[in-house]
Design a protein around this motif. Structure first.
Motif, PDB file in Angstrom:
ATOM      1  N   GLU A 181      -4.870  -5.737   7.862  1.00 39.62           N
ATOM      2  CA  GLU A 181      -5.698  -6.895   8.194  1.00 39.62           C
ATOM      3  C   GLU A 181      -5.166  -8.167   7.539  1.00 39.62           C
ATOM      4  O   GLU A 181      -5.251  -9.260   8.126  1.00 39.62           O
ATOM      5  CB  GLU A 181      -7.141  -6.637   7.739  1.00 39.62           C
ATOM      6  N   TRP A 220       0.848  -1.177   0.000  1.00 38.26           N
ATOM      7  CA  TRP A 220       0.000   0.000   0.000  1.00 38.26           C
ATOM      8  C   TRP A 220       0.882   1.224   0.000  1.00 38.26           C
ATOM      9  O   TRP A 220       1.948   1.251   0.635  1.00 38.26           O
ATOM     10  CB  TRP A 220      -0.897   0.054   1.237  1.00 38.26           C
ATOM     11  N   PRO A 237      -1.206   5.317  -5.587  1.00 39.26           N
ATOM     12  CA  PRO A 237      -1.697   4.001  -6.023  1.00 39.26           C
ATOM     13  C   PRO A 237      -0.953   3.432  -7.212  1.00 39.26           C
ATOM     14  O   PRO A 237      -0.733   2.219  -7.289  1.00 39.26           O
ATOM     15  CB  PRO A 237      -3.170   4.270  -6.364  1.00 39.26           C
ATOM     16  N   TYR A 288      -2.937  -2.846  -2.471  1.00 35.19           N
ATOM     17  CA  TYR A 288      -4.138  -2.489  -1.715  1.00 35.19           C
ATOM     18  C   TYR A 288      -4.421  -0.999  -1.866  1.00 35.19           C
ATOM     19  O   TYR A 288      -3.492  -0.177  -1.867  1.00 35.19           O
ATOM     20  CB  TYR A 288      -3.955  -2.834  -0.240  1.00 35.19           C
ATOM     21  N   ASP A 289      -5.712  -0.666  -1.988  1.00 33.96           N
ATOM     22  CA  ASP A 289      -6.088   0.740  -2.027  1.00 33.96           C
ATOM     23  C   ASP A 289      -6.549   1.245  -0.665  1.00 33.96           C
ATOM     24  O   ASP A 289      -6.908   2.418  -0.525  1.00 33.96           O
ATOM     25  CB  ASP A 289      -7.163   0.994  -3.088  1.00 33.96           C
ATOM     26  N   ASP A 290      -6.511   0.380   0.323  1.00 32.31           N
ATOM     27  CA  ASP A 290      -6.900   0.750   1.690  1.00 32.31           C
ATOM     28  C   ASP A 290      -5.844   0.204   2.654  1.00 32.31           C
ATOM     29  O   ASP A 290      -5.577  -1.001   2.686  1.00 32.31           O
ATOM     30  CB  ASP A 290      -8.266   0.168   2.027  1.00 32.31           C
ATOM     31  N   VAL A 291      -5.243   1.081   3.435  1.00 29.62           N
ATOM     32  CA  VAL A 291      -4.148   0.665   4.296  1.00 29.62           C
ATOM     33  C   VAL A 291      -4.611  -0.310   5.370  1.00 29.62           C
ATOM     34  O   VAL A 291      -3.885  -1.250   5.739  1.00 29.62           O
ATOM     35  CB  VAL A 291      -3.440   1.885   4.923  1.00 29.62           C
ATOM     36  N   ASP A 292      -5.834  -0.124   5.874  1.00 31.42           N
ATOM     37  CA  ASP A 292      -6.331  -1.029   6.907  1.00 31.42           C
ATOM     38  C   ASP A 292      -6.568  -2.432   6.360  1.00 31.42           C
ATOM     39  O   ASP A 292      -6.423  -3.422   7.094  1.00 31.42           O
ATOM     40  CB  ASP A 292      -7.608  -0.476   7.528  1.00 31.42           C
ATOM     41  N   ALA A 293      -6.909  -2.525   5.079  1.00 31.87           N
ATOM     42  CA  ALA A 293      -7.078  -3.842   4.454  1.00 31.87           C
ATOM     43  C   ALA A 293      -5.738  -4.567   4.371  1.00 31.87           C
ATOM     44  O   ALA A 293      -5.663  -5.786   4.596  1.00 31.87           O
ATOM     45  CB  ALA A 293      -7.693  -3.693   3.074  1.00 31.87           C
ATOM     46  N   ARG A 312       0.740   5.863  -0.727  1.00 30.09           N
ATOM     47  CA  ARG A 312      -0.070   7.056  -0.959  1.00 30.09           C
ATOM     48  C   ARG A 312      -0.228   7.353  -2.446  1.00 30.09           C
ATOM     49  O   ARG A 312      -1.109   8.121  -2.826  1.00 30.09           O
ATOM     50  CB  ARG A 312       0.576   8.246  -0.232  1.00 30.09           C
TER      51      ARG A 312
END
Length: 303
Positions: free
Chosen positions: A62, A35, A39, A54-59, A37
Motif C-alpha cells: 500500500e 518486509w 522480522p 513493515y510487519d505486514d506485507v500488504d501495508a 518473513r
C-alpha cells in the motif's frame, strides 16, 4: 515531481547486498520500506538504509508504487500477483516461479491491472553484457550457440550464503542459472521449439535446443563444480564467425539499471523485453526440461 516509491520484499543475502543498496541510492526512486518473513532481518536492512520495516506485507504494498522481490520463486509468485492486483509495478527476481501455474498467475495479474514488470536477469542489465546482447539480437545469420555455466555454490569448500538456500538445493543449477542462459539465447536465436535434456554429475544438466529461427544451441548448467572448474560463458556462431559474450560484474549497478528499465516502462506504458511474459516463457522451458529429465530416469521416478 515526486519520486516513485519502491518497496523491497525479502531479506536474504541478495536483498541485503544488492537490492537494498541499489534502491536506497537510486536517484530516481525512493526505497519505501522493507518486509520479510524474518522480522529481525527486515528491521536490520531497513535500519541500515533509514526506512521503515513493515510487519505486514500488504501495508508495504500500500505504501509503494512498485515492489521489488528478493524471495524464493514460489514464495515470490503469489505475492507478486497480489501486488500486481493492487496496481503496483513489479521488479521480479528470476525465476518468476518454478511452476508454470505460478508464473501464469503473475502474468494474468499484471496484464489485468496493466502494471509494468521487469525480471532481473542480470545479463540483460549489466553494463558489459546488455549492449552485447542487443547487438547480437539485431544481427542475422546465427547458426548455433553454446552456453556453459558451472558454479561452485555446492562445490568443495563453498562458504557462499546462497548455498543454504532451500530452493536452490532442491532445484539446482537448471532453475538458478538456467534463466540467465535463456535470457540471452531467446532474444538472439528465437523461441525454443524443441528441447532435450540429460543429467550430468550432481545437479549438472545438459540441454539442447532448437530455436524458431532455425538455429540450435546447447547449454550446460550446474552449481556443484569444483572451484577450479567454475565459470560462465556464452558463445554464438554464425555468419560473423564466433562471438563471445564479455565478462560482467557489478550486481548493484546492474540492479540499478533494472530499476531504470521498470521506471521507463511504467512511464511510457511500453513493455520491457525482459518482463514477466519472458519470465513465464523461461519457466515453461525449464519445466519442460525438468519433465524430460524425469522421463529419462532409469527407475521411472519423475522426481
Amino acid at each position: 515531481m515526486t519520486k516513485p516509491r519502491i518497496g523491497l520484499i525479502g531479506t536474504g543475502p541478495w536483498a541485503e547486498r544488492t537490492q537494498a543498496p541499489a534502491l536506497a541510492a537510486h536517484p530516481g526512486a525512493v526505497l519505501s520500506g522493507v518486509w520479510g518473513r524474518r522480522p529481525e532481518a527486515a528491521a536490520a536492512i531497513a535500519s541500515a538504509h533509514g526506512v521503515t520495516a513493515y510487519d505486514d506485507v500488504d501495508a508495504l504494498i500500500e505504501a509503494s508504487d512498485a515492489v521489488a522481490f528478493a524471495l524464493p520463486p514460489d514464495v515470490q509468485a503469489p505475492l507478486a500477483a497480489r501486488a500486481a492486483a493492487a496496481g503496483r509495478h513489479l521488479l521480479l527476481d528470476k525465476p518468476v516461479a518454478t511452476t508454470v501455474a505460478g508464473a501464469r498467475e503473475v502474468v494474468a495479474a499484471a496484464e489485468a491491472s496493466g502494471v509494468a514488470s521487469v525480471v532481473f536477469c542480470t545479463l540483460r542489465f549489466a553494463a558489459d553484457t546488455a549492449p552485447w546482447i542487443a547487438e547480437q539480437t539485431a544481427a542475422d545469420g546465427w547458426l548455433t550457440g553454446r552456453a556453459h555455466w558451472l558454479g561452485s555454490l555446492f562445490g568443495r569448500g563453498s562458504a557462499s550464503p546462497y548455498a543454504a538456500s532451500p530452493w536452490r538445493c532442491d532445484k539446482g543449477g537448471l532453475w538458478d542459472v538456467g534463466p540467465h542462459v535463456l535470457s540471452v539465447l531467446l532474444p538472439v536465436l528465437g523461441d525454443v521449439t524443441e528441447l532435450t535434456a540429460l543429467r550430468g554429475p550432481a545437479d549438472t544438466v545438459h540441454l539442447a535446443f532448437r530455436h524458431a529461427s532455425g538455429a540450435s544451441s546447447t547449454a550446460t548448467v550446474g552449481l556443484s563444480a569444483p572451484p577450479e572448474a567454475a565459470g560462465a560463458s556464452i558463445d554464438l556462431y554464425g555468419a560473423r564467425g564466433r562471438v563471445t559474450m564479455p565478462a560482467w560484474s557489478d550486481a548493484v549497478g546492474s540492479f540499478r539499471a533494472a530499476v531504470d528499465a521498470l521506471l521507463e516502462s511504467a512511464r511510457t506504458g511500453d513493455p520491457h523485453t525482459c518482463d514477466v511474459r519472458l519470465g513465464l516463457r523461461i519457466t515453461e522451458i525449464l519445466a519442460q526440461a525438468e519433465q524430460r529429465l524425469g522421463e529419462a530416469r532409469p527407475d521411472g521416478d519423475g522426481g
